[in-house]
Design an enzyme around this catalytic site. Sequence first.
Site, mmCIF file in Angstrom:
data_model
loop_
_atom_site.group_PDB
_atom_site.id
_atom_site.type_symbol
_atom_site.label_atom_id
_atom_site.label_comp_id
_atom_site.label_asym_id
_atom_site.label_seq_id
_atom_site.Cartn_x
_atom_site.Cartn_y
_atom_site.Cartn_z
ATOM 1 N N GLU A 49 16.357 -9.234 0.852
ATOM 2 C CA GLU A 49 15.845 -8.604 2.061
ATOM 3 C C GLU A 49 16.301 -9.360 3.316
ATOM 4 O OE1 GLU A 49 12.461 -8.393 -1.044
ATOM 5 O OE2 GLU A 49 14.191 -9.647 -0.595
ATOM 6 N N CYS A 60 9.278 -13.145 2.473
ATOM 7 C CA CYS A 60 10.061 -12.006 2.961
ATOM 8 C C CYS A 60 9.180 -11.032 3.744
ATOM 9 C CB CYS A 60 10.727 -11.286 1.793
ATOM 10 S SG CYS A 60 12.087 -12.209 1.038
ATOM 11 N N THR A 112 25.758 -23.807 -38.071
ATOM 12 C CA THR A 112 26.948 -23.273 -37.403
ATOM 13 C C THR A 112 27.661 -24.364 -36.623
ATOM 14 O OG1 THR A 112 26.049 -21.026 -37.252
ATOM 15 C CG2 THR A 112 27.716 -21.639 -35.646
ATOM 16 N N ARG A 141 34.141 -19.508 -20.563
ATOM 17 C CA ARG A 141 35.554 -19.779 -20.258
ATOM 18 C C ARG A 141 36.301 -18.536 -19.790
ATOM 19 N NH1 ARG A 141 34.252 -21.943 -25.003
ATOM 20 N NH2 ARG A 141 35.388 -20.408 -26.248
#
Length: 324
Positions: free
Chosen positions: A46, A80, A192, A203
């Site tokens: 805003e 705001c 993993t 990347r």
Amino acid sequence: MAEAVAAAATVRVRTSPNPWVGAVLVTPDGASFTGATEPPGRRHAEIVAIDAAGEAGGTLGATLYATLEPCCHQGRTGACTDAIVRAGITRVVVGMEDPDPHVAGEGVAQLRAAGVSVEVGLGDSAVRGQLAPYIKHRMTGRPWVVLKLAASLDGRTAAPDGSSAWITGPEARSDAHRLRAESDAVIVGAGTVRADDPSLTVRDAQGDDPLRVVLGTAPPGAKVHPCVELDGPLEDVLDELGRRGVVQAMVEGGATVAGEFHRRGLVDRYVLYLAPALFGGDDARPLMQGAGAATIDDIWRGRITSVDRLGDDLRIELEPCSRE
């Protein structure tokens, strides 16, 4: 409002843990000025739109369209709502109220108390879809969970010997890096890390590297370092990440971790990349490991929300059917 939603999309990777918000200010003579949330500590959408309009000649009597309810409290930036009132804006149109407890309708109330006409709900569905991760984090304290999977057309992720590099093509891999850039954290199992030694960095897309989270202990010297190592129930892991300000977490594997997140009903969004390849047997590694549905009546069913072609691959996005 559609322009405000489009503006918000351009800053998706730069605002977290703040919401990615768009705003459009329209002056009485029809000139429009667009704003989008800047990185944390800088201007909200805003204010960006108000500043642009002010530099061009004024905001008195203008209408402001904002995807999310304007904030009404002092944080790293000023409220705001105060800026809107000072600018002489007479009408504000809001996509949805902010679920953050610091706002939660108070911004709308303050504007109305100051004599500003406020309408809420224009473009609500589009805004809620765009801000779904933020909404979940503010309402539950947990991040929005994206499970990313990549497989051959026969649903396999790796050969029997464990080799799995580059099942999909460069376009799909680039899109997966974009998902990483949108995520505050990426989650992977220690198995993993030991098997593939991934770096889990961004990347092939614009954006910062996410917080790297290992379920278990990463070996010394693994590329994933520095990382956060967490143990325990996945629900507790998500609670901890939520406390750390993680709005969206991306689960990248492996098959055991993917299966566990799926079976516990912790996935908000599935993104599956399918390559035009076939392992051609039943000995290659599956998308998920662990016990699945025992009967056809117990099978999990979701809703496909999009199908796109990326090079030679398909990108399929789906969500649980329960999310109406």
